[in-house]
Design a protein around this motif. Structure first.
Motif, PDB file in Angstrom:
ATOM      1  N   ARG A 113       0.854  -1.186   0.000  1.00 55.23           N
ATOM      2  CA  ARG A 113       0.000   0.000   0.000  1.00 55.23           C
ATOM      3  C   ARG A 113       0.891   1.237   0.000  1.00 55.23           C
ATOM      4  N   PHE A 114       0.599   2.178  -0.881  1.00 56.92           N
ATOM      5  CA  PHE A 114       1.306   3.455  -0.965  1.00 56.92           C
ATOM      6  C   PHE A 114       0.262   4.520  -0.664  1.00 56.92           C
ATOM      7  N   TRP A 115       0.483   5.315   0.379  1.00 57.11           N
ATOM      8  CA  TRP A 115      -0.561   6.225   0.819  1.00 57.11           C
ATOM      9  C   TRP A 115      -0.016   7.616   1.128  1.00 57.11           C
ATOM     10  N   LEU A 116      -0.945   8.530   1.295  1.00 56.68           N
ATOM     11  CA  LEU A 116      -0.609   9.919   1.590  1.00 56.68           C
ATOM     12  C   LEU A 116      -1.809  10.587   2.223  1.00 56.68           C
ATOM     13  N   ASP A 117      -1.570  11.753   2.804  1.00 54.02           N
ATOM     14  CA  ASP A 117      -2.683  12.623   3.160  1.00 54.02           C
ATOM     15  C   ASP A 117      -2.407  13.987   2.550  1.00 54.02           C
ATOM     16  N   VAL A 118      -3.471  14.683   2.229  1.00 58.76           N
ATOM     17  CA  VAL A 118      -3.364  15.957   1.531  1.00 58.76           C
ATOM     18  C   VAL A 118      -4.389  16.914   2.116  1.00 58.76           C
ATOM     19  N   LYS A 119      -3.981  18.165   2.272  1.00 65.04           N
ATOM     20  CA  LYS A 119      -4.917  19.154   2.802  1.00 65.04           C
ATOM     21  C   LYS A 119      -6.102  19.303   1.859  1.00 65.04           C
ATOM     22  N   GLU A 120      -7.264  19.413   2.455  1.00 69.29           N
ATOM     23  CA  GLU A 120      -8.518  19.471   1.716  1.00 69.29           C
ATOM     24  C   GLU A 120      -8.543  20.599   0.674  1.00 69.29           C
ATOM     25  N   ARG A 121      -7.889  21.712   0.963  1.00 69.71           N
ATOM     26  CA  ARG A 121      -7.940  22.844   0.023  1.00 69.71           C
ATOM     27  C   ARG A 121      -6.890  22.755  -1.091  1.00 69.71           C
ATOM     28  N   ASN A 122      -6.079  21.717  -1.086  1.00 65.75           N
ATOM     29  CA  ASN A 122      -5.036  21.587  -2.096  1.00 65.75           C
ATOM     30  C   ASN A 122      -5.618  20.898  -3.343  1.00 65.75           C
ATOM     31  N   ALA A 123      -6.444  21.639  -4.056  1.00 69.07           N
ATOM     32  CA  ALA A 123      -7.170  21.093  -5.211  1.00 69.07           C
ATOM     33  C   ALA A 123      -6.239  20.564  -6.293  1.00 69.07           C
ATOM     34  N   ARG A 124      -5.142  21.250  -6.526  1.00 68.76           N
ATOM     35  CA  ARG A 124      -4.195  20.822  -7.566  1.00 68.76           C
ATOM     36  C   ARG A 124      -3.615  19.446  -7.241  1.00 68.76           C
ATOM     37  N   ALA A 125      -3.181  19.253  -5.998  1.00 71.02           N
ATOM     38  CA  ALA A 125      -2.609  17.965  -5.592  1.00 71.02           C
ATOM     39  C   ALA A 125      -3.677  16.876  -5.602  1.00 71.02           C
ATOM     40  N   LEU A 126      -4.864  17.187  -5.110  1.00 79.03           N
ATOM     41  CA  LEU A 126      -5.951  16.198  -5.110  1.00 79.03           C
ATOM     42  C   LEU A 126      -6.242  15.710  -6.522  1.00 79.03           C
ATOM     43  N   ALA A 127      -6.316  16.631  -7.470  1.00 79.50           N
ATOM     44  CA  ALA A 127      -6.583  16.246  -8.864  1.00 79.50           C
ATOM     45  C   ALA A 127      -5.462  15.362  -9.404  1.00 79.50           C
ATOM     46  N   LEU A 128      -4.218  15.704  -9.100  1.00 74.17           N
ATOM     47  CA  LEU A 128      -3.084  14.897  -9.552  1.00 74.17           C
ATOM     48  C   LEU A 128      -3.156  13.489  -8.969  1.00 74.17           C
TER      49      LEU A 128
END
Length: 177
Positions: A113-128
């Motif tokens: 499993r390869f995982w991460l967490d990302v801030k909710e407002r980081n739309a650019r990273a979420l899309a990537l």
């Protein structure tokens, strides 16, 4: 992106830490990450459970950013993308790094499993991350605090079988072209 423009990763050295801190402190990056103190980066360079890399992207960007993996010795095969911070935006380096890191996690580190967490407002990273096959697992509601207040983190992951299917699909598409 041509092969000569593909970024590469090299292990971070203590002499790179001023650069690492400058990238973290950059106003364009600060809202989207939870910054570390220098001593935390020093520990990540030395501690075997981490991999800390400088992203190099050719003569124009000899140091384009940095990456931290955590859980590299996790007995459950769960490797975390702790941080990916790049200076040049919109050049495809983020996507290329995600692919390099997924390959490293699954092939070299034996991750399941390869995982991460990302801030909710980081739309650019979420899309990537979504476009690269990461699946949202859940949210850690209002779990980090910064100058703007409380923010939720979105936890995302990719499993080995999902990664292998994506790699095979890309191989088939490239073979058909």
């Amino acid at each position: 992106m041509s092969a000569e423009l593909l970024p590469r990763l090299r292990p971070t050295m203590a002499s790179d830490l001023d650069f690492v801190q400058s990238v973290e402190d950059d106003a364009a990056n600060r809202p989207f990450i939870t910054s570390w103190e220098r001593v935390q980066h020093e520990g990540a360079i030395r501690f075997p459970d981490f991999r800390h890399f400088i992203v190099e992207a050719g003569p124009a960007w000899p140091s384009a950013g940095f990456v931290i993996l955590q859980g590299c010795r996790n007995p459950h095969g769960s490797v975390e993308l702790k941080r990916l911070v790049l200076q040049p935006k919109g050049l495809g380096y983020g996507r290329a790094c995600i692919r390099l890191l997924a390959e490293m996690a699954f092939r070299d580190l034996g991750a399941h499993r390869f995982w991460l967490d990302v801030k909710e407002r980081n739309a650019r990273a979420l899309a990537l991350y979504r476009s690269e096959g990461f699946v949202e697992e859940g949210r850690l509601r209002e779990s980090v605090r910064d100058d703007a207040g409380w923010e939720s983190l979105i936890v995302m992951s990719m499993l080995r079988a999902e990664h292998e299917a994506r790699v095979e699909a890309h191989r088939l598409i490239a073979g058909a072209a």
